[in-house]
Design a protein around this motif. Structure first.
Motif, PDB file in Angstrom:
ATOM      1  N   MET A  42      30.224  36.714  42.921  1.00 15.03           N
ATOM      2  CA  MET A  42      31.680  36.863  42.972  1.00 15.03           C
ATOM      3  C   MET A  42      32.354  35.582  43.475  1.00 15.03           C
ATOM      4  O   MET A  42      33.412  35.201  42.978  1.00 15.03           O
ATOM      5  N   ASP A  43      31.742  34.913  44.437  1.00 17.07           N
ATOM      6  CA  ASP A  43      32.294  33.642  44.916  1.00 17.07           C
ATOM      7  C   ASP A  43      32.262  32.586  43.817  1.00 17.07           C
ATOM      8  O   ASP A  43      33.216  31.817  43.652  1.00 17.07           O
ATOM      9  N   SER A  46      34.981  33.377  41.327  1.00 20.86           N
ATOM     10  CA  SER A  46      36.308  33.077  41.878  1.00 20.86           C
ATOM     11  C   SER A  46      36.550  31.568  41.949  1.00 20.86           C
ATOM     12  O   SER A  46      37.670  31.112  41.749  1.00 20.86           O
ATOM     13  N   VAL A  49      37.558  30.567  38.439  1.00 18.14           N
ATOM     14  CA  VAL A  49      38.894  31.014  38.034  1.00 18.14           C
ATOM     15  C   VAL A  49      39.984  30.333  38.863  1.00 18.14           C
ATOM     16  O   VAL A  49      40.957  29.810  38.309  1.00 18.14           O
ATOM     17  N   THR A  50      39.842  30.348  40.174  1.00 15.40           N
ATOM     18  CA  THR A  50      40.857  29.760  41.059  1.00 15.40           C
ATOM     19  C   THR A  50      40.183  28.853  42.089  1.00 15.40           C
ATOM     20  O   THR A  50      39.909  29.273  43.203  1.00 15.40           O
ATOM     21  N   THR A  52      39.740  26.181  45.007  1.00 12.97           N
ATOM     22  CA  THR A  52      40.554  25.661  46.111  1.00 12.97           C
ATOM     23  C   THR A  52      40.027  24.318  46.595  1.00 12.97           C
ATOM     24  O   THR A  52      40.755  23.577  47.225  1.00 12.97           O
ATOM     25  N   GLU A  58      32.041  24.789  46.960  1.00 10.75           N
ATOM     26  CA  GLU A  58      32.925  25.069  45.826  1.00 10.75           C
ATOM     27  C   GLU A  58      32.979  23.881  44.874  1.00 10.75           C
ATOM     28  O   GLU A  58      33.011  24.062  43.650  1.00 10.75           O
TER      29      GLU A  58
END
Length: 140
Positions: A42-43, A46, A49-50, A52, A58
């Motif tokens: 899920m991380d 995410s 998709v978005t 940061t 990330e």
């Protein structure tokens, strides 16, 4: 009656699509395990998709892991499509770049260009390999 012959009966065999799906399940497990090591599925989704970009993890997922996965899938699909097209055009289910000598022709062209005319490598190795493979197909 010929319609009732044992070899003429329909078998309840597995279709090629089901076989491919079954063979791709270990790949899906490896992808999920790889994502678990990166922080979870899920991380990872995410981040895709978005993003940061607050965490180095990330950055790794967004700029290294996802692009490599997509390129690997596209390259595999492209190679599979090239093989299928070669088999369909030649109407030979056994035709492949190795059996027809395309791969060997590309390797030979690269070797000749490297040894005899290294200046040709400036235009790109892929173009030399493409010309050698095309010459091999033309000869076959």
């Amino acid at each position: 009656m010929p319609g009732n012959a044992p070899w003429a009966q329909k078998r309840g065999g597995v279709s090629p699509a089901k076989t491919c799906l079954l063979l791709s399940l270990p790949l899906a497990v490896l992808v999920i395990l790889g994502l678990q090591a990166q922080g979870g599925v899920m991380d990872a989704v995410s981040v895709l998709v978005t993003p940061t970009f607050a965490d180095p993890q990330e950055l790794l997922l967004y700029f290294a892991w996802w692009p490599r996965l997509v390129v690997a899938l596209l390259a595999g699909a492209g190679l599979g499509l090239a093989g299928v097209l070669m088999q369909q055009v030649l109407r030979n289910p056994l035709a492949s770049p190795t059996t027809l000598g395309v791969a060997s022709g590309a390797n030979l062209a690269l070797m000749v260009a490297t040894v005899l005319t290294p200046g040709l490598l400036v235009i790109g190795r892929e173009w030399i390999a493409l010309a050698g493979g095309a010459l091999a197909v033309g000869l076959v």
